[in-house]
Motif scaffolding. Structure first.
Motif, PDB file in Angstrom:
ATOM      1  N   PHE A   1      30.601  25.652 -38.914  1.00 26.68           N
ATOM      2  CA  PHE A   1      29.366  26.039 -39.424  1.00 26.68           C
ATOM      3  C   PHE A   1      28.075  25.352 -38.626  1.00 26.68           C
ATOM      4  N   MET A   2      27.086  25.847 -38.719  1.00 28.99           N
ATOM      5  CA  MET A   2      25.994  25.647 -37.902  1.00 28.99           C
ATOM      6  C   MET A   2      24.699  25.524 -38.704  1.00 28.99           C
ATOM      7  N   THR A   3      23.831  24.497 -38.630  1.00 30.99           N
ATOM      8  CA  THR A   3      22.612  24.268 -39.332  1.00 30.99           C
ATOM      9  C   THR A   3      21.314  23.967 -38.475  1.00 30.99           C
ATOM     10  N   ILE A   4      20.297  24.244 -38.770  1.00 28.37           N
ATOM     11  CA  ILE A   4      19.006  23.713 -38.105  1.00 28.37           C
ATOM     12  C   ILE A   4      18.582  22.620 -38.971  1.00 28.37           C
ATOM     13  N   GLY A   5      18.281  21.423 -38.465  1.00 22.19           N
ATOM     14  CA  GLY A   5      17.744  20.360 -39.337  1.00 22.19           C
ATOM     15  C   GLY A   5      16.211  20.394 -39.811  1.00 22.19           C
TER      16      GLY A   5
ATOM     17  N   VAL B   1      25.682  19.539 -29.996  1.00 19.75           N
ATOM     18  CA  VAL B   1      24.143  19.533 -30.135  1.00 19.75           C
ATOM     19  C   VAL B   1      23.710  20.609 -29.055  1.00 19.75           C
ATOM     20  N   ARG B   2      22.590  21.314 -29.583  1.00 20.78           N
ATOM     21  CA  ARG B   2      22.221  22.375 -28.956  1.00 20.78           C
ATOM     22  C   ARG B   2      20.740  21.835 -28.621  1.00 20.78           C
ATOM     23  N   VAL B   3      20.561  21.849 -26.969  1.00 16.65           N
ATOM     24  CA  VAL B   3      19.421  21.149 -26.631  1.00 16.65           C
ATOM     25  C   VAL B   3      18.920  21.890 -25.447  1.00 16.65           C
ATOM     26  N   GLY B   4      17.530  22.078 -25.607  1.00 16.19           N
ATOM     27  CA  GLY B   4      16.881  22.990 -24.588  1.00 16.19           C
ATOM     28  C   GLY B   4      15.831  22.133 -23.920  1.00 16.19           C
ATOM     29  N   THR B   5      14.823  21.774 -24.580  1.00 17.97           N
ATOM     30  CA  THR B   5      13.494  21.102 -24.163  1.00 17.97           C
ATOM     31  C   THR B   5      13.858  19.817 -23.407  1.00 17.97           C
ATOM     32  N   ALA B   6      14.705  18.870 -23.919  1.00 19.08           N
ATOM     33  CA  ALA B   6      15.035  17.687 -23.272  1.00 19.08           C
ATOM     34  C   ALA B   6      15.649  17.843 -21.958  1.00 19.08           C
TER      35      ALA B   6
ATOM     36  N   GLU C   1       9.440  22.543 -21.163  1.00 17.43           N
ATOM     37  CA  GLU C   1       8.876  23.291 -22.039  1.00 17.43           C
ATOM     38  C   GLU C   1       9.223  24.799 -21.584  1.00 17.43           C
ATOM     39  N   ARG C   2       9.472  25.717 -22.636  1.00 14.40           N
ATOM     40  CA  ARG C   2       9.872  26.959 -22.567  1.00 14.40           C
ATOM     41  C   ARG C   2       8.790  27.903 -22.053  1.00 14.40           C
ATOM     42  N   ALA C   3       8.772  28.824 -21.097  1.00 17.06           N
ATOM     43  CA  ALA C   3       7.563  29.436 -20.445  1.00 17.06           C
ATOM     44  C   ALA C   3       7.701  30.864 -21.003  1.00 17.06           C
TER      45      ALA C   3
ATOM     46  N   PRO D   1      23.482  23.668 -23.506  1.00 18.33           N
ATOM     47  CA  PRO D   1      22.219  23.705 -23.088  1.00 18.33           C
ATOM     48  C   PRO D   1      21.784  25.228 -23.619  1.00 18.33           C
ATOM     49  N   VAL D   2      20.568  24.846 -24.196  1.00 20.72           N
ATOM     50  CA  VAL D   2      19.815  26.183 -24.576  1.00 20.72           C
ATOM     51  C   VAL D   2      18.987  26.925 -23.569  1.00 20.72           C
ATOM     52  N   THR D   3      19.162  28.059 -23.016  1.00 20.46           N
ATOM     53  CA  THR D   3      18.621  28.635 -21.879  1.00 20.46           C
ATOM     54  C   THR D   3      17.510  29.540 -22.363  1.00 20.46           C
ATOM     55  N   LYS D   4      17.396  29.775 -23.735  1.00 25.95           N
ATOM     56  CA  LYS D   4      16.402  30.703 -24.191  1.00 25.95           C
ATOM     57  C   LYS D   4      15.182  30.538 -23.397  1.00 25.95           C
ATOM     58  N   ARG D   5      14.531  31.613 -23.360  1.00 25.50           N
ATOM     59  CA  ARG D   5      12.909  31.701 -22.700  1.00 25.50           C
ATOM     60  C   ARG D   5      12.685  30.783 -21.452  1.00 25.50           C
TER      61      ARG D   5
ATOM     62  N   GLY E   1      22.009  19.458 -34.645  1.00 27.57           N
ATOM     63  CA  GLY E   1      21.216  18.764 -33.543  1.00 27.57           C
ATOM     64  C   GLY E   1      20.419  19.377 -32.454  1.00 27.57           C
ATOM     65  N   MET E   2      19.081  18.987 -32.062  1.00 26.48           N
ATOM     66  CA  MET E   2      18.378  19.555 -31.205  1.00 26.48           C
ATOM     67  C   MET E   2      17.631  18.349 -30.415  1.00 26.48           C
ATOM     68  N   SER E   3      16.649  18.654 -29.535  1.00 30.33           N
ATOM     69  CA  SER E   3      16.250  17.842 -28.736  1.00 30.33           C
ATOM     70  C   SER E   3      15.789  16.530 -29.356  1.00 30.33           C
ATOM     71  N   GLY E   4      15.265  16.986 -30.740  1.00 26.83           N
ATOM     72  CA  GLY E   4      14.326  15.885 -31.343  1.00 26.83           C
ATOM     73  C   GLY E   4      15.323  15.230 -32.513  1.00 26.83           C
TER      74      GLY E   4
ATOM     75  N   LEU F   1      25.608  32.931 -29.122  1.00 25.33           N
ATOM     76  CA  LEU F   1      24.184  33.169 -29.797  1.00 25.33           C
ATOM     77  C   LEU F   1      23.980  32.395 -31.073  1.00 25.33           C
ATOM     78  N   ILE F   2      22.733  31.660 -30.688  1.00 27.52           N
ATOM     79  CA  ILE F   2      22.184  30.877 -31.614  1.00 27.52           C
ATOM     80  C   ILE F   2      21.013  31.241 -32.465  1.00 27.52           C
ATOM     81  N   GLY F   3      20.842  32.375 -32.375  1.00 31.27           N
ATOM     82  CA  GLY F   3      19.637  32.989 -33.078  1.00 31.27           C
ATOM     83  C   GLY F   3      20.142  34.141 -33.966  1.00 31.27           C
TER      84      GLY F   3
HETATM   85  C1  PLP Z   1      15.624  26.860 -29.497  1.00 35.26           C
HETATM   86  C2  PLP Z   1      16.879  26.308 -30.287  1.00 35.26           C
HETATM   87  C3  PLP Z   1      17.423  25.100 -30.128  1.00 35.26           C
HETATM   88  C4  PLP Z   1      16.954  24.057 -28.740  1.00 35.26           C
HETATM   89  O1  PLP Z   1      15.722  23.505 -29.210  1.00 35.26           O
HETATM   90  P1  PLP Z   1      15.030  22.353 -28.498  1.00 35.26           P
HETATM   91  O2  PLP Z   1      14.206  21.677 -29.258  1.00 35.26           O
HETATM   92  O3  PLP Z   1      14.672  22.777 -27.259  1.00 35.26           O
HETATM   93  O4  PLP Z   1      16.224  21.407 -27.893  1.00 35.26           O
HETATM   94  C5  PLP Z   1      18.652  24.824 -30.709  1.00 35.26           C
HETATM   95  N1  PLP Z   1      19.030  25.332 -31.715  1.00 35.26           N
HETATM   96  C6  PLP Z   1      18.439  26.649 -31.931  1.00 35.26           C
HETATM   97  C7  PLP Z   1      18.980  27.581 -33.185  1.00 35.26           C
HETATM   98  C8  PLP Z   1      17.235  27.199 -31.429  1.00 35.26           C
HETATM   99  O5  PLP Z   1      16.708  28.347 -31.677  1.00 35.26           O
END
Ligand code: PLP
Length: 231
Positions: A162-166, A219-224, A228-230, A36-40, A203-206, A80-82
């Motif tokens: 390893f990690m990647t952003i789609g 899978v790293r999921v925030g929004t779903a 929305e982040r505030a 679960p991605v708790t950022k912001r 893998g992220m929400s989309g 840490l994912i950023g």
């Molecule tokens: C914010 C973030 C996510 C989560 O994104 P959502 O679309 O909210 O699920 C996953 N991975 C990384 C690296 C992010 O920065």
């Protein structure tokens, strides 16, 4: 941010979706974990995750994770994912159970030195820019071998995968291709070094389905989950 009951509902839905994708692509149902991605989101988001039995949360900014983990009274792991700047490396080592975004030699060397000083074996992933998107951080695929070699020689670092952003695209095949590329890199290097590199964070929400298809283990999921982040 969503209420806890909405969060729980979303989590149930996500688990059901993941189970369906796993069945569809011939994978064990429990082979993909949810980060679960708790950022912001407020600190409460971390409490929701723990209350629901999730063992770790993902944050993308060192400072934000710092105040949250200081305030937070429960127990979760922090990932840490950023992007991590070298000058924040010590805070990152002190804070994070795992750093998913290692993408250069200088940072790797600094993390290894600091982890030694802090008496810690730092778990890491290497972030690969498989989408070859100039706006994204991460190693280009051709640089991965060199950094894996260095990571394996770093006695205070444990390279777990390893990690990647789609790739951001309305066409799911484009994201799928970037995930498949990461999996191929992992499989090839696994053979070269006789190591399993078990974690594939993708893998992220989309784009969860394509990530599962390509072999994601996390899978790293925030929004779903949270809405929305505030912040
Ligand atoms: C914010 C973030 C996510 C989560 O994104 P959502 O679309 O909210 O699920 C996953 N991975 C990384 C690296 C992010 O920065």
């Amino acid at each position: 941010m969503n209420s806890f009951s909405q969060f729980e509902e979303n989590l149930d839905q996500l688990r059901a979706d993941l189970a369906e994708h796993c069945r569809k692509y011939g994978r064990a149902v429990d082979s993909v974990r949810i980060l679960p991605v708790t950022k912001r989101h407020p600190l409460e988001a971390v409490c929701f995750a723990e209350k629901a039995g999730l063992e770790a949360v993902g944050e993308n900014v060192v400072q934000e994770a710092k105040w949250k983990s200081a305030e937070y009274k429960g127990r979760v792991e922090w990932e840490l994912i950023g992007h991590l700047q070298s000058n924040k490396a010590r805070h990152a080592v002190q804070l994070f159970d795992r750093i998913q975004t290692v993408d250069n030699h200088k940072l790797l060397a600094r993390l290894n030195r600091i982890a030694g000083e802090e008496g810690k074996c730092q778990r890491i992933l290497l972030q690969v820019n498989t989408a070859q998107d100039s706006a994204k951080h991460g190693l280009s695929p051709s640089e991965v071998d060199g950094l894996v070699e260095s990571a394996l020689a770093s006695e205070n670092l444990d390279l777990e995968g390893f990690m990647t952003i789609g790739a951001l695209s309305p066409d799911p095949c484009v994201a799928e291709e970037t995930f498949m590329r990461l999996r191929e890199i992992r499989d090839r290097l696994g053979e070269v070094y006789g190591k399993s590199f078990p974690e594939l964070s993708m893998g992220m929400s989309g784009d969860v389905e394509m990530a599962v298809k390509a072999g994601s283990t996390m899978v790293r999921v925030g929004t779903a989950l949270y809405g929305e982040r505030a912040l």
